[in-house]
Write a protein that holds these residues in place. Structure first.
Motif, short mmCIF file in Angstrom:
data_model
loop_
_atom_site.label_atom_id
_atom_site.label_comp_id
_atom_site.label_asym_id
_atom_site.label_seq_id
_atom_site.Cartn_x
_atom_site.Cartn_y
_atom_site.Cartn_z
N ASP A 1 0.82 -1.21 0.00
CA ASP A 1 0.00 0.00 0.00
C ASP A 1 0.85 1.26 0.00
N ASP A 2 1.98 1.21 0.69
CA ASP A 2 2.86 2.37 0.78
C ASP A 2 3.77 2.40 -0.45
N PRO A 3 3.61 3.39 -1.32
CA PRO A 3 4.42 3.44 -2.55
C PRO A 3 5.90 3.74 -2.31
N ARG A 4 6.27 4.07 -1.07
CA ARG A 4 7.66 4.40 -0.76
C ARG A 4 8.50 3.19 -0.36
N VAL A 5 7.90 2.02 -0.25
CA VAL A 5 8.61 0.82 0.20
C VAL A 5 9.52 0.31 -0.92
N SER A 6 10.78 0.15 -0.59
CA SER A 6 11.72 -0.40 -1.59
C SER A 6 11.40 -1.88 -1.81
N LEU A 7 11.82 -2.38 -2.95
CA LEU A 7 11.64 -3.81 -3.22
C LEU A 7 12.38 -4.63 -2.16
N LEU A 8 13.56 -4.18 -1.76
CA LEU A 8 14.33 -4.88 -0.73
C LEU A 8 13.54 -4.97 0.57
N ASP A 9 13.01 -3.86 1.04
CA ASP A 9 12.26 -3.86 2.30
C ASP A 9 10.97 -4.68 2.18
N LYS B 1 20.04 -9.42 1.27
CA LYS B 1 20.62 -8.62 2.35
C LYS B 1 20.63 -7.13 2.05
N LYS B 2 20.53 -6.36 3.12
CA LYS B 2 20.67 -4.91 3.03
C LYS B 2 22.11 -4.60 3.42
N GLY B 3 22.90 -4.18 2.45
CA GLY B 3 24.30 -3.85 2.71
C GLY B 3 24.47 -2.36 2.86
N CYS B 4 24.54 -1.68 1.73
CA CYS B 4 24.82 -0.24 1.77
C CYS B 4 23.56 0.60 1.62
N ASP B 5 22.50 0.02 1.07
CA ASP B 5 21.24 0.73 0.80
C ASP B 5 21.43 1.88 -0.18
N HIS B 6 22.51 1.81 -0.99
CA HIS B 6 22.80 2.83 -1.99
C HIS B 6 23.15 2.23 -3.35
N GLY B 7 22.98 0.92 -3.52
CA GLY B 7 23.27 0.27 -4.80
C GLY B 7 24.74 0.11 -5.10
N GLN B 8 25.59 0.16 -4.09
CA GLN B 8 27.02 0.09 -4.33
C GLN B 8 27.64 -1.26 -4.01
N CYS B 9 26.96 -2.11 -3.22
CA CYS B 9 27.61 -3.35 -2.78
C CYS B 9 27.06 -4.61 -3.45
N GLY B 10 25.82 -4.60 -3.91
CA GLY B 10 25.24 -5.76 -4.58
C GLY B 10 24.68 -6.82 -3.66
N ALA B 11 24.72 -6.62 -2.34
CA ALA B 11 24.19 -7.63 -1.42
C ALA B 11 22.70 -7.85 -1.61
N CYS B 12 22.01 -6.87 -2.16
CA CYS B 12 20.55 -6.95 -2.33
C CYS B 12 20.14 -7.41 -3.74
N THR B 13 21.07 -7.95 -4.50
CA THR B 13 20.77 -8.34 -5.89
C THR B 13 19.71 -9.43 -5.94
N VAL B 14 18.69 -9.19 -6.76
CA VAL B 14 17.64 -10.17 -7.08
C VAL B 14 17.45 -10.12 -8.59
N MET B 15 16.63 -11.01 -9.10
CA MET B 15 16.32 -10.98 -10.53
C MET B 15 14.86 -10.59 -10.72
N CYS C 1 17.53 -2.52 -3.52
CA CYS C 1 17.47 -1.35 -2.65
C CYS C 1 17.21 -0.07 -3.45
N LEU C 2 17.42 -0.11 -4.75
CA LEU C 2 17.30 1.09 -5.57
C LEU C 2 15.98 1.21 -6.32
N THR C 3 15.05 0.32 -6.04
CA THR C 3 13.79 0.35 -6.77
C THR C 3 12.64 0.21 -5.78
#
Length: 169
Positions: free
Chosen positions: A16-24, A36-50, A59-61
């Motif tokens: 319902d909340d449009p501000r929720v990241s795909l990671l969260d 995983k949530k690493g840097c939350d800035h798209g720099q580490c790749g720990a949150c990579t999904v397909m 974390c960036l979407t």
């Protein structure tokens, strides 16, 4: 009613909340904590999904941007009893130490092999239009968005090379 987000084959309503990241959304609402949530800035790749077969930093979407999409997380690739080929190769080659980055590494490596199969070039590709050759340099370039602070890179490359070799056989 919006189309659901399909995660690992199961449909889920768009938050319902449009501000929720795909990671969260994955971690907190679906309890899929492998991503995983690493840097939350798209720099580490720990949150990579397909998403629809293409790797992204979750974390960036925003989750709301993926209405109708198909998301695959590490949990969707295999299980402890039946690991995917890539997960098994990471185990056999010790492609991890602390394991924090491993889910993102495995998702990225899985998508990398599909990119190669589709003929998508990278900065390390010797030919932009011919078939892609999977060299160590090519793997390292394509995996450069996934950081491993423990330094398991050599073993990660070996795991990817093994799965690629088996796929060609």
């Amino acid at each position: 009613m919006p189309n659901p987000i399909t995660v690992n084959g199961a449909p889920h309503p768009v938050p319902d909340d449009p501000r929720v990241s795909l990671l969260d959304f994955l971690r907190h609402q679906l309890q899929l904590t492998g991503t995983k949530k690493g840097c939350d800035h798209g720099q580490c790749g720990a949150c990579t999904v397909m998403v629809n077969g293409v790797r992204i930093n979750s974390c960036l979407t925003l989750a709301a941007m993926h209405e109708g999409d198909s998301v695959t997380t590490i949990e969707g690739l295999g299980t402890p009893d039946a690991p995917s080929q890539m997960q098994q190769a990471f185990l056999e080659h010790d492609g991890f130490q602390c394991g924090y980055c491993t889910p993102g590494q495995i998702c990225s490596a899985t998508a990398l092999l599909e990119e190669i199969a589709l003929g998508w070039p990278s900065d390390a590709s010797s030919d932009l239009e011919g078939p892609m050759e999977l060299t160590g340099e090519e793997i390292r370039e394509r995996m450069s968005g996934n950081l491993c602070r423990c330094g398991a890179y050599t073993n990660i490359v070996a795991a990817i090379e093994e799965v690629a070799k088996e796929a060609r056989a």
